[in-house]
Design an enzyme around this catalytic site. Structure first.
Site, PDB file in Angstrom:
ATOM      1  N   ASP A   8      82.334  44.921  51.506  1.00 52.90           N
ATOM      2  CA  ASP A   8      80.945  44.641  51.866  1.00 52.90           C
ATOM      3  C   ASP A   8      80.571  43.277  51.269  1.00 52.90           C
ATOM      4  O   ASP A   8      81.288  42.746  50.415  1.00 52.90           O
ATOM      5  CB  ASP A   8      80.068  45.759  51.288  1.00 52.90           C
ATOM      6  CG  ASP A   8      78.587  45.531  51.524  1.00 52.90           C
ATOM      7  OD1 ASP A   8      78.212  45.183  52.657  1.00 52.90           O
ATOM      8  OD2 ASP A   8      77.813  45.689  50.559  1.00 52.90           O
ATOM      9  N   ASP A  10      76.737  41.585  50.780  1.00 44.96           N
ATOM     10  CA  ASP A  10      75.569  41.471  49.901  1.00 44.96           C
ATOM     11  C   ASP A  10      75.584  42.610  48.881  1.00 44.96           C
ATOM     12  O   ASP A  10      75.730  43.776  49.242  1.00 44.96           O
ATOM     13  CB  ASP A  10      74.275  41.503  50.725  1.00 44.96           C
ATOM     14  CG  ASP A  10      73.120  40.818  50.011  1.00 44.96           C
ATOM     15  OD1 ASP A  10      73.281  40.409  48.846  1.00 44.96           O
ATOM     16  OD2 ASP A  10      72.048  40.684  50.627  1.00 44.96           O
TER      17      ASP A  10
HETATM   18 MG   LIG Z   1      75.817  45.762  50.201  1.00 44.91          MG
END
Ligand SMILES: [Mg+2]
Length: 260
Positions: A8, A10
């Protein structure tokens, strides 16, 4: 044996515009060890090329755009077989992803047989009303994701899920959701992972990242650098195989004790 890491963005590699400390070194040591890196984001506003450019600018790591999966791409892949004319609430990343799958957004809701909703920073009440009218007239309701919020330096902004909820309340229709952890995104990420023997998912949000790992049968690594800072917040059914403070600790886990 091939190992893949599905990462992932952010909350894992950066927080807003700031890199997580030693994120670049962690990615470089994984890549140097032959680990296949895939990046998976529920941000539907950007093209994969823009995601790669932002990753390089923020973290200093150069990712091939072909290794990036966005919820917009998953949505476009889901819609492609039925070749709809969708009315689109969304940003450039969603419109470009749809066009790359041969789907041309409808200019007016009256022409639409689907309504596709992603994060739309230019959303107006008029366009919200048009989406509701089109679904009321029978158009299929499709969403890139249902994340309720996303972090900004000012605090939490309303996410795709907040826009989807407004339409859902008004229409009493539940959308088909395409981003993490739902099947269209799992399928897209599975294609990028290819024939890897071992797959790890690294994420900060249990209900998307860890739920995708569970749905696909992959191992989950929760990092505490993002939205989750306490593993006791994680629902029992989403508990990951490994919990570490940040991405900097992931090479030691994935490479079996060698920090690379
Ligand atoms: Mg995230």
């Amino acid at each position: 044996m091939t190992t893949a890491v599905v990462c992932d963005l952010d909350g894992v590699l950066y927080l807003h515009d700031r890199p997580v400390p030693r994120a670049r070194e962690a990615l470089e040591s994984l890549a140097a060890a032959g680990v296949r890196l895939v990046f998976a984001t529920n941000n539907s506003t950007k093209t994969p090329e823009r995601v790669a450019a932002d990753l390089h600018r923020r973290v200093g790591f150069r990712a091939d755009p072909a290794t990036i999966a966005t919820s917009a791409m998953a949505t476009a892949a889901f819609l492609a077989p039925s070749a709809p004319r969708p009315y689109v609430l969304g940003a450039e990343g969603l419109v470009v992803s749809l066009r790359r799958e041969g789907i041309e957004p409808a200019e007016t809701p009256a022409m639409a047989d689907a309504v596709v909703v992603g994060l739309d920073p230019a959303l107006t009440y008029r366009r919200l009303a048009e989406a509701v009218l089109a679904i009321g007239a029978g158009a299929t309701f499709v969403a890139t994701g249902t994340d309720p919020t996303y972090p900004t330096p000012e605090g939490l902004y309303p996410g795709t899920g907040a826009i989807v909820a407004a339409i859902r309340v008004a229409t009493e229709v539940a959308p088909v959701v395409c981003g993490k952890p739902h099947p269209p995104m799992v399928g897209l990420v599975r294609r990028l992972v290819g024939d890897a023997d071992v797959v790890w998912v690294v994420g900060d949000r249990p209900e998307t990242d860890l739920a995708m790992a569970k749905a696909a049968g992959w191992a989950g690594i929760l990092v505490l650098s993002g939205v989750t800072d306490d593993v006791s917040q994680v629902p029992v059914d989403l508990r990951p195989e490994v919990v570490v403070p940040s991405i900097a600790d992931v090479p030691a886990v994935v490479l079996g004790g060698g920090a690379g």
